[in-house]
Design an enzyme around this catalytic site. Structure first.
Site, PDB file in Angstrom:
ATOM      1  N   ALA A 145      -2.757   3.370  12.461  1.00 10.18           N
ATOM      2  CA  ALA A 145      -1.554   3.266  11.621  1.00 10.18           C
ATOM      3  C   ALA A 145      -1.291   1.827  11.210  1.00 10.18           C
ATOM      4  CB  ALA A 145      -0.353   3.832  12.380  1.00 10.18           C
ATOM      5  N   ALA A 146      -2.354   1.032  11.081  1.00  3.34           N
ATOM      6  CA  ALA A 146      -2.150  -0.386  10.785  1.00  3.34           C
ATOM      7  C   ALA A 146      -2.269  -0.703   9.305  1.00  3.34           C
ATOM      8  CB  ALA A 146      -3.157  -1.222  11.574  1.00  3.34           C
ATOM      9  N   ARG A 175      -2.379   2.201  -2.025  1.00  2.00           N
ATOM     10  CA  ARG A 175      -2.317   3.184  -3.119  1.00  2.00           C
ATOM     11  C   ARG A 175      -0.971   3.902  -3.209  1.00  2.00           C
ATOM     12  NH1 ARG A 175      -8.016   5.683  -1.135  1.00  2.00           N
ATOM     13  NH2 ARG A 175      -7.302   4.644   0.752  1.00  2.00           N
ATOM     14  N   THR A 234     -11.133   0.577   9.555  1.00  2.00           N
ATOM     15  CA  THR A 234     -10.868   1.527  10.644  1.00  2.00           C
ATOM     16  C   THR A 234     -11.709   1.212  11.892  1.00  2.00           C
ATOM     17  OG1 THR A 234     -12.436   3.030   9.564  1.00  2.00           O
ATOM     18  CG2 THR A 234     -10.114   3.446   9.184  1.00  2.00           C
ATOM     19  N   ASN A 276     -15.430  14.010   5.688  1.00  2.00           N
ATOM     20  CA  ASN A 276     -14.925  13.548   6.976  1.00  2.00           C
ATOM     21  C   ASN A 276     -13.406  13.582   6.955  1.00  2.00           C
ATOM     22  OD1 ASN A 276     -14.347  12.091   9.335  1.00  2.00           O
ATOM     23  ND2 ASN A 276     -14.615  10.109   8.297  1.00  2.00           N
ATOM     24  N   LYS A 325      36.806  17.175   5.093  1.00  2.00           N
ATOM     25  CA  LYS A 325      36.156  16.158   5.914  1.00  2.00           C
ATOM     26  C   LYS A 325      36.869  16.025   7.239  1.00  2.00           C
ATOM     27  CE  LYS A 325      37.389  12.188   6.534  1.00  2.00           C
ATOM     28  NZ  LYS A 325      37.935  10.832   6.545  1.00  2.00           N
ATOM     29  N   ALA A 358      46.804  25.910  -4.116  1.00  2.00           N
ATOM     30  CA  ALA A 358      45.918  25.201  -5.048  1.00  2.00           C
ATOM     31  C   ALA A 358      46.373  23.763  -5.224  1.00  2.00           C
ATOM     32  CB  ALA A 358      45.913  25.923  -6.391  1.00  2.00           C
ATOM     33  N   TYR A 361      44.929   8.272   3.859  1.00  2.00           N
ATOM     34  CA  TYR A 361      44.528   6.867   3.897  1.00  2.00           C
ATOM     35  C   TYR A 361      45.650   6.007   3.350  1.00  2.00           C
ATOM     36  CZ  TYR A 361      41.321   2.895   3.222  1.00  2.00           C
ATOM     37  OH  TYR A 361      40.699   1.682   3.277  1.00  2.00           O
TER      38      TYR A 361
HETATM   39  C1  UD1 Z   1     -10.943   7.320   5.952  1.00  2.00           C
HETATM   40  C2  UD1 Z   1     -12.422   7.493   6.341  1.00  2.00           C
HETATM   41  C3  UD1 Z   1     -13.044   8.544   5.434  1.00  2.00           C
HETATM   42  C4  UD1 Z   1     -12.279   9.847   5.570  1.00  2.00           C
HETATM   43  C5  UD1 Z   1     -10.782   9.625   5.310  1.00  2.00           C
HETATM   44  C6  UD1 Z   1     -10.025  10.891   5.696  1.00  2.00           C
HETATM   45  C7  UD1 Z   1     -13.170   5.299   7.113  1.00  2.00           C
HETATM   46  C8  UD1 Z   1     -13.981   4.107   6.788  1.00  2.00           C
HETATM   47  N1  UD1 Z   1     -13.116   6.237   6.173  1.00  2.00           N
HETATM   48  O1  UD1 Z   1     -10.916   6.818   4.624  1.00  2.00           O
HETATM   49  O2  UD1 Z   1     -14.396   8.760   5.794  1.00  2.00           O
HETATM   50  O3  UD1 Z   1     -12.803  10.809   4.663  1.00  2.00           O
HETATM   51  O4  UD1 Z   1     -10.256   8.552   6.105  1.00  2.00           O
HETATM   52  O5  UD1 Z   1      -8.669  10.823   5.343  1.00  2.00           O
HETATM   53  O6  UD1 Z   1     -12.635   5.391   8.191  1.00  2.00           O
HETATM   54  N2  UD1 Z   1      -6.179   1.786   9.170  1.00  2.00           N
HETATM   55  C9  UD1 Z   1      -5.949   0.875  10.169  1.00  2.00           C
HETATM   56  N3  UD1 Z   1      -6.511  -0.365  10.083  1.00  2.00           N
HETATM   57  C10 UD1 Z   1      -7.294  -0.739   9.046  1.00  2.00           C
HETATM   58  C11 UD1 Z   1      -7.530   0.205   8.013  1.00  2.00           C
HETATM   59  C12 UD1 Z   1      -6.963   1.453   8.112  1.00  2.00           C
HETATM   60  O7  UD1 Z   1      -5.244   1.169  11.132  1.00  2.00           O
HETATM   61  O8  UD1 Z   1      -7.751  -1.884   9.042  1.00  2.00           O
HETATM   62  C13 UD1 Z   1      -5.549   3.120   9.265  1.00  2.00           C
HETATM   63  C14 UD1 Z   1      -4.657   3.444   8.077  1.00  2.00           C
HETATM   64  O9  UD1 Z   1      -3.333   3.049   8.338  1.00  2.00           O
HETATM   65  C15 UD1 Z   1      -4.801   4.951   7.951  1.00  2.00           C
HETATM   66  C16 UD1 Z   1      -6.184   5.240   8.520  1.00  2.00           C
HETATM   67  O10 UD1 Z   1      -6.558   4.099   9.251  1.00  2.00           O
HETATM   68  O11 UD1 Z   1      -3.837   5.626   8.715  1.00  2.00           O
HETATM   69  C17 UD1 Z   1      -7.203   5.548   7.433  1.00  2.00           C
HETATM   70  O12 UD1 Z   1      -7.309   4.439   6.565  1.00  2.00           O
HETATM   71  P1  UD1 Z   1      -7.566   4.611   5.020  1.00  2.00           P
HETATM   72  O13 UD1 Z   1      -7.691   3.257   4.417  1.00  2.00           O
HETATM   73  O14 UD1 Z   1      -6.549   5.509   4.428  1.00  2.00           O
HETATM   74  O15 UD1 Z   1      -9.000   5.303   5.014  1.00  2.00           O
HETATM   75  P2  UD1 Z   1      -9.620   6.217   3.883  1.00  2.00           P
HETATM   76  O16 UD1 Z   1     -10.082   5.360   2.768  1.00  2.00           O
HETATM   77  O17 UD1 Z   1      -8.695   7.314   3.545  1.00  2.00           O
HETATM   78 CA    CA Z   2      -6.669   7.771   4.042  1.00  2.00          CA
END
Ligand code: UD1
Ligand code: CA
Length: 449
Positions: A8-9, A14, A79, A170, A347, A376, A383
């Site tokens: 969640a980092a 987008r 990731t 994936n 209220k 009515a 207040y």
């Molecule tokens: C990722 C997968 C992709 C998969 C898709 C599914 C990778 C490289 N790709 O792509 O194969 O089909 O999810 O939804 O993993 N995050 C971090 N730190 C970072 C980058 C991302 O914690 O440095 C977290 C984001 O907050 C997010 C999650 O990882 O919750 C996925 O990151 P995101 O950039 O959305 O990956 P996708 O491009 O969707």
């Molecule tokens: Ca994603």
């Protein structure tokens, strides 16, 4: 032992939002809250959340989750880099690591259970969730054999033309043997289109790598932009409506209504078009709600009718009628059989059994005894410009049309207030109160010439 890590980092570029992506709301809960609840049933020994972009804000929003460990990823270099941050907190840990993407919020707990079961049974180094999509664009493509073994994952932007045709994707949900993953994590390289460390690259380094295809592809919807957010909202809303229809609720136009996880209905409730339920609501059996209602954190007793009304933190007793065009604001408490009609706002007030406020009134900070009839246009002037004051009206009293009750004021039981009165002093039980200019009649009046 089982550890769960939620990624969640990321910033969620987008989304084009000031809010971190994982804090975007979906049917009343944030994405990350939904992801966390999807793994609750597995009762993992450790739960870790990888935070980075606006880490403090994400962390604060999850303060009520006990035992959740926050792991900082700074900067956010993909990731794979995110999971590398676990090497320290999970040093010496043995067992499975379930990795969940923080932006995949529709997963069913049963599906995660199956993934874990399959992983344990097969003895794989990693098992990941996949799906076949008619439109796989944006997702990483999974190159796998017919035996369920995965060779590797290629991100959409790194795909060759031929790899783009692969529709097995994936989901971003993985079950790893932690020790095996920890051994290969340091070997990740950023030789890809984004120059990031990809968790997906570990799959080619682990053997055997297996995948489990989900039956319902909706479950693995990832949210990267507002379009996908809206699509997921639609899926969740559909799930909620279907659940309640199976439980005995009639929706005359289901698609026009939205529900929340915390809303419960009794049997034989009819929900007419354009009704929206937010937060936690309790709707008793046999109620008719709508058309055109918004209910937030409110309760409605059995057999009541609510029509074109807004209820927030309000409660309505059984067999009551509210609306059309009524607003019940926080602290409005209506007992059984009350009637509250058009253009009425209530209220922070209690209405005892059988109270009627049928037209054009404001009742604020008031306590109305049983069977009070509010004429009515009656207004409680609560207040004084600085403080709010209470109005108390005893059982059986009636106020005439266009009465103004200047609080603090207490009317006893069975009081009658003459129409057009402005009352500033208490009235004893059984009295008639008049507070208006005496009517003047000048006979044979010719008027100015
Ligand atoms: C990722 C997968 C992709 C998969 C898709 C599914 C990778 C490289 N790709 O792509 O194969 O089909 O999810 O939804 O993993 N995050 C971090 N730190 C970072 C980058 C991302 O914690 O440095 C977290 C984001 O907050 C997010 C999650 O990882 O919750 C996925 O990151 P995101 O950039 O959305 O990956 P996708 O491009 O969707
Ligand atoms: Ca994603």
């Amino acid at each position: 032992m089982l550890a769960v890590a939620v990624l969640a980092a990321g910033k969620g570029t987008r989304m084009k939002s000031d809010l971190p992506k994982v804090l975007q709301p979906l049917a009343g809960a944030t994405l990350v809250e939904r992801v966390l609840s999807s793994c609750e049933q597995l009762s993992p020994e450790r739960r870790l959340l990888i935070v980075g972009h606006q880490a403090e804000r994400v962390q604060q929003s999850l303060a009520r989750y006990e035992g959740l460990e926050f792991v900082l990823q700074q900067p956010q270099n993909g990731t794979g880099h995110a999971v590398q941050q676990l090497l320290e907190p999970l040093a010496g840990f043995t067992g499975e690591l379930l990795v969940l993407n923080g932006d995949v919020p529709l997963l069913r707990p049963e599906t995660l259970g199956q993934l874990l079961e399959r992983h344990r049974a097969s003895g794989a180094a990693v098992t990941l969730l996949t799906a076949r999509l008619a439109d796989p664009s944006g997702y990483g493509r999974v190159l796998a054999g017919d035996d369920g073994r995965v060779e590797r994952i290629v991100e959409h932007r790194d795909c060759t033309e031929a790899q783009r045709q692969v529709n097995l994707i994936n989901a971003g949900i993985y079950c790893f043997d932690w020790e095996k993953l920890a051994a290969v994590l340091p070997r990740l390289r950023s030789d890809n289109d984004q120059g990031e460390l990809y968790l997906t690259d570990t799959v080619a380094m682990l053997s055997p790598a297996m995948h489990l295809e989900v039956a319902d592809a909706d479950e693995i919807n990832g949210i990267n932009d507002r379009l996908q957010l809206a699509q997921c909202e639609a899926v969740l809303q559909q799930r909620l409506r279907e659940h309640w229809m199976r439980e005995g609720v009639t929706f005359t136009d289901p698609a026009s209504c939205t529900l929340s996880d915390g809303t419960r209905f009794g049997r034989d409730v009819v929900v007419e078009p354009q009704c929206h339920f937010r937060g936690s609501n309790e709707i008793g059996s046999g109620c008719r709600i709508g058309p055109g209602c918004l209910l937030e954190n409110s309760q409605v007793g059995e057999g009541s009718q609510i029509l074109h009304a807004v209820l927030r933190e309000a409660s309505v007793g059984p067999n009551a009628a509210v609306g059309p065009f009524t607003q019940l604001r926080p602290g409005a408490r209506l007992a059984a059989g009350c009637h509250v009609g058009n253009f009425v706002e209530i209220k922070n007030s209690t209405l005892a059994d059988g109270v009627k406020v049928n037209h054009l009134s404001y009742i604020g900070d008031a306590d109305l005894g049983a069977a009070v009839n509010v004429g009515a246009g009656t207004i409680t002037a609560n207040y004084d410009g600085v403080r709010k004051h209470r109005t108390v009206i005893g059982a059986g009293s009636k106020t005439g049309a266009n009465s103004v009750l200047v609080a603090p004021i207490t009317l006893g039981a069975n009081v009658t207030v003459g129409a057009g009165s402005t009352l500033t002093r208490d009235v004893p039980s059984g009295a008639l109160a008049l507070g208006r200019a005496r009517q003047l009649v000048k006979e044979n009046w010719t008027g100015p010439r």
